[in-house]
Design an enzyme around this catalytic site. Structure first.
Site, PDB file in Angstrom:
ATOM      1  N   GLN A 110      13.889  -6.043 -18.442  1.00 54.66           N
ATOM      2  CA  GLN A 110      12.534  -5.512 -18.249  1.00 54.66           C
ATOM      3  C   GLN A 110      12.572  -3.993 -18.422  1.00 54.66           C
ATOM      4  O   GLN A 110      13.339  -3.298 -17.758  1.00 54.66           O
ATOM      5  CB  GLN A 110      11.988  -5.861 -16.867  1.00 54.66           C
ATOM      6  CG  GLN A 110      10.506  -5.507 -16.730  1.00 54.66           C
ATOM      7  CD  GLN A 110       9.945  -5.781 -15.352  1.00 54.66           C
ATOM      8  OE1 GLN A 110      10.330  -5.131 -14.389  1.00 54.66           O
ATOM      9  NE2 GLN A 110       9.038  -6.742 -15.250  1.00 54.66           N
ATOM     10  N   TYR A 181       2.336   0.627 -12.659  1.00 53.43           N
ATOM     11  CA  TYR A 181       3.212   1.560 -13.357  1.00 53.43           C
ATOM     12  C   TYR A 181       2.505   2.118 -14.594  1.00 53.43           C
ATOM     13  O   TYR A 181       1.319   1.881 -14.807  1.00 53.43           O
ATOM     14  CB  TYR A 181       4.549   0.894 -13.670  1.00 53.43           C
ATOM     15  CG  TYR A 181       5.320   0.529 -12.415  1.00 53.43           C
ATOM     16  CD1 TYR A 181       5.590   1.493 -11.442  1.00 53.43           C
ATOM     17  CD2 TYR A 181       5.752  -0.776 -12.175  1.00 53.43           C
ATOM     18  CE1 TYR A 181       6.278   1.170 -10.278  1.00 53.43           C
ATOM     19  CE2 TYR A 181       6.440  -1.107 -11.017  1.00 53.43           C
ATOM     20  CZ  TYR A 181       6.694  -0.130 -10.070  1.00 53.43           C
ATOM     21  OH  TYR A 181       7.370  -0.457  -8.914  1.00 53.43           O
ATOM     22  N   GLY A 325      10.636 -15.624  -7.617  1.00 53.13           N
ATOM     23  CA  GLY A 325      11.112 -14.337  -7.119  1.00 53.13           C
ATOM     24  C   GLY A 325      11.911 -14.509  -5.849  1.00 53.13           C
ATOM     25  O   GLY A 325      13.127 -14.710  -5.867  1.00 53.13           O
ATOM     26  N   ARG A 326      11.208 -14.459  -4.707  1.00 52.79           N
ATOM     27  CA  ARG A 326      11.902 -14.573  -3.419  1.00 52.79           C
ATOM     28  C   ARG A 326      12.701 -15.876  -3.315  1.00 52.79           C
ATOM     29  O   ARG A 326      13.740 -15.905  -2.638  1.00 52.79           O
ATOM     30  CB  ARG A 326      10.884 -14.476  -2.281  1.00 52.79           C
ATOM     31  CG  ARG A 326      10.341 -13.069  -2.063  1.00 52.79           C
ATOM     32  CD  ARG A 326       9.188 -13.058  -1.081  1.00 52.79           C
ATOM     33  NE  ARG A 326       8.028 -13.767  -1.610  1.00 52.79           N
ATOM     34  CZ  ARG A 326       6.956 -14.091  -0.886  1.00 52.79           C
ATOM     35  NH1 ARG A 326       6.926 -13.781   0.405  1.00 52.79           N
ATOM     36  NH2 ARG A 326       5.941 -14.722  -1.445  1.00 52.79           N
TER      37      ARG A 326
END
Length: 397
Positions: A110, A181, A325-326
């Protein structure tokens, strides 16, 4: 529902440019709080990714900033965000790619620029950069407006980071256009107040992210194999109370333009569940975005999946791929267990007994054992491991 596929989470998937994924599970890019000064990978970084080489058919390595002023965005005092802005980072990038790919799954890098979120710039005495100079009430440091020349340089930096990903052995890159971002900052009418070719109308607010996509594509065509994977991650909306940067009606227009560039996938960054919907809509975000994708541009959604049953529901009813993810922080062998028919043994929460098995980096262990978990989404069961917090990185916090 709009999607309603008959695919199984264990099915293979062939992407637009013929890369083949061994299953429909993706490991979501998550900061590891493991980098050395100036964004170099550490032994902790490599161990973390090696432990998760079978977490998914495609593992997306965390955000790497592409320009010296693009990061770090990590919490001061903690191990830093990783970087890909120079050839000096190539050795670490190679090690990360090798660790991820050691069991045959795909490795994606990424690539990212933090813009105003690059708190490391402020800590070192330099202003963070952004589309427009303005006061952000949630920042305690100054932000400087980018010049046209700097914008062009950052676009080129995304291309050079792509070249480094190719040289390092990654199977693809994901352009980070989400989570407030720099790419999102340019697309947002809240943070982009420019009146030049980079801002003003919706069309002009699309110019910077589209220029980045085109540059990444150009470099990949010049240096990569045809199977090289390119994806784009986007937050579907930017709405915070009365402050609206953009709506899903606008972001789907951006995605429609990105689809014209023939990427392999679009990755929706969601925060209220993989089935979440825009306000006053009967359709999920996934359903809205599926409408603007062509058949070869695959959809990835992320949020809240910690079990095989949830992953299968997401694939059957919402998306081509589901990002975990988690779930992969708690269960490093998430996809491996499903592929072996042992999905019922997937761990769904962290505990003192499973903390060592999770193989978190020291930075992540410290973050998730804090009461505020450093602002990261909490791990299920996280309150049970708070006694393991040592405070070794908390000098600024």
């Amino acid at each position: 529902m709009f999607f309603m596929s008959k695919n199984l989470v264990t099915d293979t998937l062939t992407l637009r440019h013929r890369a083949i994924l061994s299953n429909r599970i993706v490991m979501s890019p998550m900061q590891t709080l493991s980098g050395k000064r100036n964004g170099f990978a550490s032994a902790d970084t490599i161990a973390y990714y090696a432990a998760r080489s079978q977490a998914a058919g495609m593992i997306i390595a965390e955000y790497h900033y592409v320009s010296p002023n693009g990061g770090p965005c990590s919490t001061p005092g903690y191990p830093e965000q990783l970087a890909a802005y120079s050839d000096e980072h190539l050795d670490g990038l190679r090690q990360v790619a090798k660790a991820i790919k050691k069991d045959g799954n795909k490795a994606i890098l990424q690539i990212h620029h933090g813009g105003r979120a690059a708190i490391g710039q402020a800590v070192s005495g330099s202003p963070a950069v952004a589309p427009s100079q303005m006061d952000f009430d949630f920042l305690n440091y100054p932000v400087r407006e980018l010049t046209n020349e700097e914008i062009e340089a950052i676009i080129a930096d995304f291309g050079q980071a792509t070249r480094r990903a190719i040289e390092a052995g990654f199977d693809g890159v994901e352009i980070h256009g989400a989570n407030h971002y720099l790419l999102q900052q340019f697309f947002s009418s809240y943070s982009n107040r420019r009146n030049d070719q980079w801002g003003g109308s919706l069309e002009k607010r699309m110019a910077f992210p589209l220029a980045v996509v085109k540059e990444v594509k150009r470099i990949a065509k010049a240096f990569a194999k045809k199977e090289f994977i390119i994806g784009y991650r986007i937050s579907p909306e930017e709405i915070h109370g009365e402050t609206i940067g953009y709506t899903y009606q606008e972001s789907t227009q951006l995605v429609a333009r990105i689809v014209e560039q023939e990427l392999d996938y679009i990755h929706l960054s969601l925060f209220e569940g993989y089935h979440s919907k825009p306000k006053n809509s009967d359709l999920s975000y996934a359903e809205h975005f599926k409408k603007v994708l062509d058949e070869q541009t695959k959809l990835i959604i992320v949020c809240g999946v910690t079990s095989q049953e949830q992953a299968q529901d997401a694939i059957a009813n919402y998306s081509d791929l589901i990002a975990i993810g988690r779930g992969t922080l708690i269960e490093p062998q998430f996809a491996k267990k499903i592929m072996e028919g042992k999905g019922e043994t997937i761990l769904h929460q962290i505990s003192p007994e499973t903390l060592a098995y999770a193989q978190l980096t020291p930075g992540l262990k410290e973050a998730f054992t804090r009461e505020d978990h450093l602002g990261l989404p909490p791990l299920p069961g996280g309150e049970s491991i708070q006694s393991f917090h040592t405070g070794q990185f908390d000098m600024f916090n």
